[in-house]
Design a protein around this motif. Structure first.
Motif, PDB file in Angstrom:
ATOM      1  N   ALA A 267      34.644  49.931  35.652  1.00  0.00           N
ATOM      2  CA  ALA A 267      33.347  50.566  35.909  1.00  0.00           C
ATOM      3  C   ALA A 267      32.338  50.265  34.791  1.00  0.00           C
ATOM      4  CB  ALA A 267      33.500  52.068  36.120  1.00  0.00           C
TER       5      ALA A 267
ATOM      6  N   ARG B 115      39.813  41.625  42.220  1.00  0.00           N
ATOM      7  CA  ARG B 115      39.795  41.441  40.755  1.00  0.00           C
ATOM      8  C   ARG B 115      40.870  42.277  40.076  1.00  0.00           C
ATOM      9  NH1 ARG B 115      34.042  41.774  42.140  1.00  0.00           N
ATOM     10  NH2 ARG B 115      34.388  44.000  42.351  1.00  0.00           N
TER      11      ARG B 115
ATOM     12  N   ARG C  45      31.075  44.536  54.725  1.00  0.00           N
ATOM     13  CA  ARG C  45      32.486  44.749  54.394  1.00  0.00           C
ATOM     14  C   ARG C  45      33.170  45.568  55.472  1.00  0.00           C
ATOM     15  NH1 ARG C  45      33.206  46.740  48.502  1.00  0.00           N
ATOM     16  NH2 ARG C  45      34.732  47.800  49.776  1.00  0.00           N
TER      17      ARG C  45
ATOM     18  N   ALA D 192      39.807  49.850  37.429  1.00  0.00           N
ATOM     19  CA  ALA D 192      38.743  50.081  38.423  1.00  0.00           C
ATOM     20  C   ALA D 192      37.749  48.919  38.438  1.00  0.00           C
ATOM     21  CB  ALA D 192      38.025  51.404  38.122  1.00  0.00           C
ATOM     22  N   PHE D 193      38.216  47.759  38.941  1.00  0.00           N
ATOM     23  CA  PHE D 193      37.315  46.599  39.052  1.00  0.00           C
ATOM     24  C   PHE D 193      36.953  46.313  40.503  1.00  0.00           C
ATOM     25  CE2 PHE D 193      39.924  44.323  35.457  1.00  0.00           C
ATOM     26  CZ  PHE D 193      39.449  45.231  34.518  1.00  0.00           C
TER      27      PHE D 193
ATOM     28  N   GLY E  46      34.407  47.699  32.698  1.00  0.00           N
ATOM     29  CA  GLY E  46      35.014  46.610  33.461  1.00  0.00           C
ATOM     30  C   GLY E  46      34.227  45.306  33.477  1.00  0.00           C
ATOM     31  N   TYR E  47      33.176  45.227  32.664  1.00  0.00           N
ATOM     32  CA  TYR E  47      32.338  44.027  32.721  1.00  0.00           C
ATOM     33  C   TYR E  47      32.599  43.116  31.534  1.00  0.00           C
ATOM     34  CZ  TYR E  47      30.433  46.241  36.754  1.00  0.00           C
ATOM     35  OH  TYR E  47      30.334  46.820  38.003  1.00  0.00           O
TER      36      TYR E  47
ATOM     37  N   ASP F 251      33.714  55.939  39.661  1.00  0.00           N
ATOM     38  CA  ASP F 251      32.369  56.357  40.073  1.00  0.00           C
ATOM     39  C   ASP F 251      32.431  57.783  40.622  1.00  0.00           C
ATOM     40  OD1 ASP F 251      30.625  53.510  40.340  1.00  0.00           O
ATOM     41  OD2 ASP F 251      32.785  53.340  40.448  1.00  0.00           O
TER      42      ASP F 251
HETATM   43  N1  UDP Z   1      33.529  46.722  38.585  1.00  0.00           N
HETATM   44  C1  UDP Z   1      33.951  46.380  37.315  1.00  0.00           C
HETATM   45  N2  UDP Z   1      33.894  45.082  36.925  1.00  0.00           N
HETATM   46  C2  UDP Z   1      33.453  44.103  37.753  1.00  0.00           C
HETATM   47  C3  UDP Z   1      33.034  44.455  39.060  1.00  0.00           C
HETATM   48  C4  UDP Z   1      33.101  45.791  39.456  1.00  0.00           C
HETATM   49  O1  UDP Z   1      34.364  47.229  36.547  1.00  0.00           O
HETATM   50  O2  UDP Z   1      33.422  42.950  37.337  1.00  0.00           O
HETATM   51  C5  UDP Z   1      33.609  48.137  38.998  1.00  0.00           C
HETATM   52  C6  UDP Z   1      32.338  48.744  39.532  1.00  0.00           C
HETATM   53  O3  UDP Z   1      31.534  49.199  38.471  1.00  0.00           O
HETATM   54  C7  UDP Z   1      32.873  49.882  40.364  1.00  0.00           C
HETATM   55  C8  UDP Z   1      34.202  49.367  40.881  1.00  0.00           C
HETATM   56  O4  UDP Z   1      34.507  48.221  40.082  1.00  0.00           O
HETATM   57  O5  UDP Z   1      33.114  51.012  39.568  1.00  0.00           O
HETATM   58  C9  UDP Z   1      34.143  48.953  42.331  1.00  0.00           C
HETATM   59  O6  UDP Z   1      33.048  48.143  42.444  1.00  0.00           O
HETATM   60  P1  UDP Z   1      32.448  47.658  43.824  1.00  0.00           P
HETATM   61  O7  UDP Z   1      32.385  48.803  44.766  1.00  0.00           O
HETATM   62  O8  UDP Z   1      31.254  46.830  43.567  1.00  0.00           O
HETATM   63  O9  UDP Z   1      33.601  46.683  44.213  1.00  0.00           O
HETATM   64  P2  UDP Z   1      34.104  46.425  45.613  1.00  0.00           P
HETATM   65  O10 UDP Z   1      35.091  47.552  45.861  1.00  0.00           O
HETATM   66  O11 UDP Z   1      32.873  46.466  46.442  1.00  0.00           O
HETATM   67  O12 UDP Z   1      34.721  45.087  45.462  1.00  0.00           O
END
Ligand code: UDP
Length: 250
Positions: A115, A171, A229, A166-167, A142-143, A196
Motif C-alpha cells: 500500500a 505482484r 476487471r 498488499a500489492f 509497496g512502491y 486500504d
Molecule cells: N500496491 C502496492 N504496490 C504496487 C501496486 C499496488 O503496494 O506496486 C497496493 C495498492 O496501494 C493497494 C493494493 O496494492 O493498496 C491493491 O492495489 P490495486 O487495487 O491497485 O491492485 P489490484 O488489486 O487492482 O491489482
C-alpha cells in the motif's frame, strides 16, 4: 509435493482449492506457525482464477501454494455447479483478521508490506490499537522494485511469523514465492487492498450488501473504473459451465 497438499482439494478451472471453513484454515495455519513451517497462503476469487487461466506462469505459481482459500461466493457457487461443493466461502479479509487475532493472542511477529506510505501508517496505527499484543516486526510501503533482493532480506531479518503482502495480484504472489524461498519461517499471504480497508480509508461493503453477495455491485458503483476487471466474473461463470459439461460427458 507434501502429503497435506494432496488432501481435500477441490479443482475449479485448474486451481486446487482447500475445502475448509475459516476456522479450519486458522487452526491449520496456527499449527504450522507453531511448528515454524513456511506457508504460502493464497486467497483466490474468480478474478484470480481467470487471470491464472490466461497467464500460465501465474497458474504455476498458484500450484505452489500450500493452501488456497475460496475467496468469494463465486467460487462456492462454482464448486456446487461442479458437484464438488465447498463448505463455505472464506473471504481473504476475514482470514487476515483471524491471523491478526491469533498473532495478538500469542504475541506473534507480523510484517506489513504494501500500500501507499500514508495508508500503511494509518493501518499500523489502527493495528496497534486493535491488537496491542501482536508484535509489529516491521512495515514498508509497496512502491519499490519488487525484484529487489535487499527488500526480501530486510523483511526476512525481522523474523516474522506472518507476512501480509498488499500489492494486489499477481505482484504479491510473485514476491511471496521469492520471499519464502529465502525465509526460514513464516506464513506469507497476499491481502490485495486490505490495508486500504484496515487504514479506514476504504470502507468494506455494508453488512446487507455482504449478506446478499452483491459486493461486486457495490464496488462497481464506488469505483466505476474497475468495471473492466469485473468482466472476469461472467467469463468465469462461462468457463465453469464448460468444465461442468466436459465432466458430464465423461
Ligand atoms: N500496491 C502496492 N504496490 C504496487 C501496486 C499496488 O503496494 O506496486 C497496493 C495498492 O496501494 C493497494 C493494493 O496494492 O493498496 C491493491 O492495489 P490495486 O487495487 O491497485 O491492485 P489490484 O488489486 O487492482 O491489482
Amino acid at each position: 509435493m507434501d502429503g497435506h497438499k494432496m488432501q481435500n482439494k477441490i479443482m475449479i478451472l485448474g486451481i486446487p482449492f482447500d475445502n475448509m471453513t475459516r476456522k479450519e484454515f486458522l487452526k491449520k495455519l496456527y499449527t504450522r506457525m507453531e511448528n515454524n513451517e513456511k506457508t504460502f497462503l493464497v486467497t483466490a476469487n474468480p478474478e484470480i482464477v481467470m487471470y491464472a487461466i490466461e497467464n500460465p506462469s501465474y497458474n504455476h505459481l498458484l500450484l505452489e501454494a500450500d493452501y488456497i482459500a475460496p475467496d468469494g461466493i463465486g467460487i462456492v457457487r462454482a464448486s456446487k455447479k461442479l458437484e464438488t461443493p465447498i463448505k463455505e466461502r472464506v473471504p481473504g479479509f476475514e482470514l487476515m483478521l483471524g491471523l491478526l487475532e491469533i498473532a495478538n493472542i500469542n504475541r506473534k511477529r507480523v510484517y506489513f508490506i504494501g500500500a501507499q506510505d500514508e495508508i500503511l501508517d494509518l493501518t499500523i496505527k489502527n493495528v496497534k490499537e486493535k491488537w496491542p499484543d501482536l508484535v509489529i516486526a516491521g512495515h514498508h510501503h509497496g512502491y519499490f522494485d519488487h525484484e529487489d533482493p535487499d527488500m526480501i532480506e530486510m523483511v526476512r531479518k525481522t523474523e516474522p511469523d506472518i507476512v501480509l503482502v498488499a500489492f494486489g495480484f499477481p505482484r504479491q504472489e510473485k514476491w511471496i514465492k521469492t520471499y519464502l524461498s529465502k525465509a526460514d519461517k513464516g506464513i506469507a499471504v497476499g491481502v490485495g487492498g486490505s490495508f486500504d480497508v484496515l487504514s479506514g480509508k476504504t470502507k468494506r461493503a455494508p453488512f446487507l450488501v455482504q449478506r446478499f453477495h452483491v459486493e461486486w455491485l457495490y464496488r462497481l458503483i464506488k469505483q466505476p473504473s474497475r468495471y473492466k476487471r469485473m468482466l472476469a466474473l461472467p467469463y468465469f461463470i462461462k468457463e465453469v459451465r464448460k468444465q461442468h459439461k466436459r465432466e458430464e460427458s465423461l
